[in-house]
Design a protein around this motif. Structure first.
Motif, PDB file in Angstrom:
ATOM      1  N   UNK A   1       8.373   0.372 -16.180  1.00  0.00           N
ATOM      2  CA  UNK A   1       7.575   1.139 -16.959  1.00  0.00           C
ATOM      3  C   UNK A   1       7.646   2.156 -17.351  1.00  0.00           C
ATOM      4  N   UNK A   2       7.922   2.928 -15.629  1.00  0.00           N
ATOM      5  CA  UNK A   2       8.639   4.426 -15.762  1.00  0.00           C
ATOM      6  C   UNK A   2       9.981   4.439 -14.431  1.00  0.00           C
ATOM      7  N   UNK A   3      10.459   3.985 -14.817  1.00  0.00           N
ATOM      8  CA  UNK A   3      11.826   4.151 -14.188  1.00  0.00           C
ATOM      9  C   UNK A   3      12.475   4.054 -15.647  1.00  0.00           C
TER      10      UNK A   3
ATOM     11  N   UNK B   1       0.632  -1.210   0.010  1.00  0.00           N
ATOM     12  CA  UNK B   1       0.046   0.236   0.358  1.00  0.00           C
ATOM     13  C   UNK B   1       1.115   0.929  -0.452  1.00  0.00           C
ATOM     14  N   UNK B   2       1.904   1.163   0.891  1.00  0.00           N
ATOM     15  CA  UNK B   2       2.444   2.340   1.032  1.00  0.00           C
ATOM     16  C   UNK B   2       3.623   2.429  -0.836  1.00  0.00           C
ATOM     17  N   UNK B   3       4.241   1.456  -1.160  1.00  0.00           N
ATOM     18  CA  UNK B   3       4.775   1.978  -2.365  1.00  0.00           C
ATOM     19  C   UNK B   3       3.947   1.973  -3.688  1.00  0.00           C
ATOM     20  N   UNK B   4       2.813   1.639  -3.496  1.00  0.00           N
ATOM     21  CA  UNK B   4       1.770   1.970  -4.257  1.00  0.00           C
ATOM     22  C   UNK B   4       1.277   3.314  -4.508  1.00  0.00           C
ATOM     23  N   UNK B   5       1.671   4.312  -3.102  1.00  0.00           N
ATOM     24  CA  UNK B   5       0.875   5.504  -3.256  1.00  0.00           C
ATOM     25  C   UNK B   5       2.337   5.957  -3.459  1.00  0.00           C
ATOM     26  N   UNK B   6       3.701   5.536  -2.931  1.00  0.00           N
ATOM     27  CA  UNK B   6       4.406   6.411  -3.480  1.00  0.00           C
ATOM     28  C   UNK B   6       5.016   6.146  -4.582  1.00  0.00           C
ATOM     29  N   UNK B   7       4.798   5.385  -5.125  1.00  0.00           N
ATOM     30  CA  UNK B   7       5.078   5.540  -7.117  1.00  0.00           C
ATOM     31  C   UNK B   7       4.072   6.167  -7.163  1.00  0.00           C
ATOM     32  N   UNK B   8       3.149   6.469  -7.381  1.00  0.00           N
ATOM     33  CA  UNK B   8       1.320   7.284  -7.731  1.00  0.00           C
ATOM     34  C   UNK B   8       2.773   8.676  -7.715  1.00  0.00           C
ATOM     35  N   UNK B   9       3.270   9.490  -6.612  1.00  0.00           N
ATOM     36  CA  UNK B   9       3.221  10.457  -5.860  1.00  0.00           C
ATOM     37  C   UNK B   9       4.504  10.524  -7.609  1.00  0.00           C
ATOM     38  N   UNK B  10       5.649  10.153  -7.058  1.00  0.00           N
ATOM     39  CA  UNK B  10       6.796  10.170  -7.512  1.00  0.00           C
ATOM     40  C   UNK B  10       6.491  10.111  -9.392  1.00  0.00           C
ATOM     41  N   UNK B  11       5.815   9.333 -10.019  1.00  0.00           N
ATOM     42  CA  UNK B  11       5.281   9.446 -11.474  1.00  0.00           C
ATOM     43  C   UNK B  11       4.506  10.207 -11.578  1.00  0.00           C
ATOM     44  N   UNK B  12       3.546  11.163 -10.801  1.00  0.00           N
ATOM     45  CA  UNK B  12       2.780  12.473 -11.060  1.00  0.00           C
ATOM     46  C   UNK B  12       3.654  13.316 -10.682  1.00  0.00           C
ATOM     47  N   UNK B  13       4.847  13.671  -9.787  1.00  0.00           N
ATOM     48  CA  UNK B  13       5.263  14.871  -9.544  1.00  0.00           C
ATOM     49  C   UNK B  13       7.206  14.396  -9.820  1.00  0.00           C
ATOM     50  N   UNK B  14       7.099  14.118 -10.938  1.00  0.00           N
ATOM     51  CA  UNK B  14       8.368  13.644 -11.455  1.00  0.00           C
ATOM     52  C   UNK B  14       9.163  13.555 -12.593  1.00  0.00           C
ATOM     53  N   UNK B  15       7.971  14.228 -13.421  1.00  0.00           N
ATOM     54  CA  UNK B  15       8.544  13.761 -14.619  1.00  0.00           C
ATOM     55  C   UNK B  15       8.294  12.582 -15.570  1.00  0.00           C
ATOM     56  N   UNK B  16       7.161  12.276 -14.578  1.00  0.00           N
ATOM     57  CA  UNK B  16       7.162  10.001 -14.545  1.00  0.00           C
ATOM     58  C   UNK B  16       7.954   9.418 -14.506  1.00  0.00           C
ATOM     59  N   UNK B  17       8.648   9.229 -14.090  1.00  0.00           N
ATOM     60  CA  UNK B  17      10.308   8.362 -13.942  1.00  0.00           C
ATOM     61  C   UNK B  17      10.292   8.279 -11.654  1.00  0.00           C
ATOM     62  N   UNK B  18      10.099   6.855 -11.766  1.00  0.00           N
ATOM     63  CA  UNK B  18      10.455   6.466 -10.498  1.00  0.00           C
ATOM     64  C   UNK B  18      11.473   6.432  -9.952  1.00  0.00           C
ATOM     65  N   UNK B  19      12.103   7.489  -8.276  1.00  0.00           N
ATOM     66  CA  UNK B  19      13.455   7.637  -7.983  1.00  0.00           C
ATOM     67  C   UNK B  19      14.349   5.915  -8.154  1.00  0.00           C
ATOM     68  N   UNK B  20      15.418   6.206  -8.492  1.00  0.00           N
ATOM     69  CA  UNK B  20      16.239   4.674  -8.355  1.00  0.00           C
ATOM     70  C   UNK B  20      16.090   4.104  -6.291  1.00  0.00           C
ATOM     71  N   UNK B  21      16.173   4.405  -5.948  1.00  0.00           N
ATOM     72  CA  UNK B  21      15.446   3.933  -4.426  1.00  0.00           C
ATOM     73  C   UNK B  21      14.602   3.596  -4.188  1.00  0.00           C
TER      74      UNK B  21
END
Length: 267
Positions: A95-97, A22-42
């Motif tokens: 698909x987003x990193x 659940x936590x990961x799903x929220x974090x990934x959604x936030x990163x995709x929305x706010x990070x040019x569609x990319x998820x961080x390496x961490x």
């Protein structure tokens, strides 16, 4: 005959994974929305860890079932539901990193395949019962169907061969067949996701047929399928059906699937 349930420590591990999913799903959604569609390496690393745990848990289910140990239906469905949440996120991250996604793709595919096998075990126990599952279990199966078909379609965008795509489609066909055997009522939300996932899968099937790296639009796919009967036949052979469904003899919609009874409450 030994029945395999969950001991306290295993339940804690599963519950931690569910919370992590659940936590990961929220974090990934936030990163995709706010990070040019990319998820961080961490976050990719954290997702790989969660996916690895989900692979281990679903592997244990399959190995136990194959060894003759009776795994409880509740345990099978609960572990699959948790794993499905992880795989939906891990396949999305793939698909987003810009990071290497080899491990994520492999892990997500393993979760999808293991989960399809686990639900097939549950389906084999239905024995033509009118309602073989509890209400809670039916809700969990809907969640798993949603997440696992999403996983398959996300992975289809990474597929480079028809064999890879067929393997993904076979797992999704198995999931739908198991749900039908279990007489699970498909919710409107889950059916909507199945429809959208079937369409995207077909677009990726046509992408590979075209030898292209770009996914064609719905309009482009419809035009190709209408003008090329041989291609249409190959696509139908690889696509997963929606329940309850029959394939249309002519292509009128992108999905190739006609929902003959859209208001039917049960598969």
């Amino acid at each position: 005959e030994i029945s395999l349930g969950l001991v306290g420590s295993e339940m804690c591990i599963r519950d931690r994974l569910d919370s992590e999913a659940e936590d990961l799903a929220n974090e990934v959604d936030n990163e995709i929305a706010g990070g040019n569609g990319n998820v961080s390496a961490d976050t990719v690393t954290r997702t790989e860890t969660a996916a690895g745990n989900a692979v281990t848990q679903t592997n244990t289910l399959i190995e136990s079932s194959n060894s003759g140990t009776t795994v409880t239906t509740s345990n099978l469905i609960t572990v699959v539901t948790t794993a499905s949440k992880v795989s939906a996120t891990s396949s999305t991250v793939a698909n987003n990193t810009t990071s290497d996604t080899t491990n994520l793709v492999t892990q997500s595919a393993n979760i999808l395949n293991n989960s399809a096998q686990a639900l097939a075990v549950v389906a084999s126990r239905s024995n033509n019962q009118d309602s073989p599952l509890t209400d809670q279990e039916e809700t969990q199966v809907n969640t798993a169907l949603d997440n696992l078909t999403t996983t398959g379609v996300q992975l289809s965008q990474k597929a480079t061969t028809s064999a890879q795509l067929q393997s993904l489609s076979n797992s999704m066909i198995s999931l739908v067949s198991s749900a039908k055997a279990m007489k699970v009522p498909i919710t409107e939300g889950t059916m909507g996701k199945l429809v959208s996932n079937s369409k995207l899968l077909i677009r990726n099937i046509v992408r590979l047929e075209n030898g292209s790296s770009s996914v064609p639009t719905e309009a482009e796919v419809v035009a190709q399928l209408q003008s090329d009967p041989a291609l249409r036949a190959r696509v139908i052979a690889q696509a997963f059906p929606l329940p309850p469904s029959t394939y249309e003899t002519t292509v009128q919609t992108l999905s190739l699937i006609h929902i003959s009874e859209p208001t039917r409450p049960r598969l």
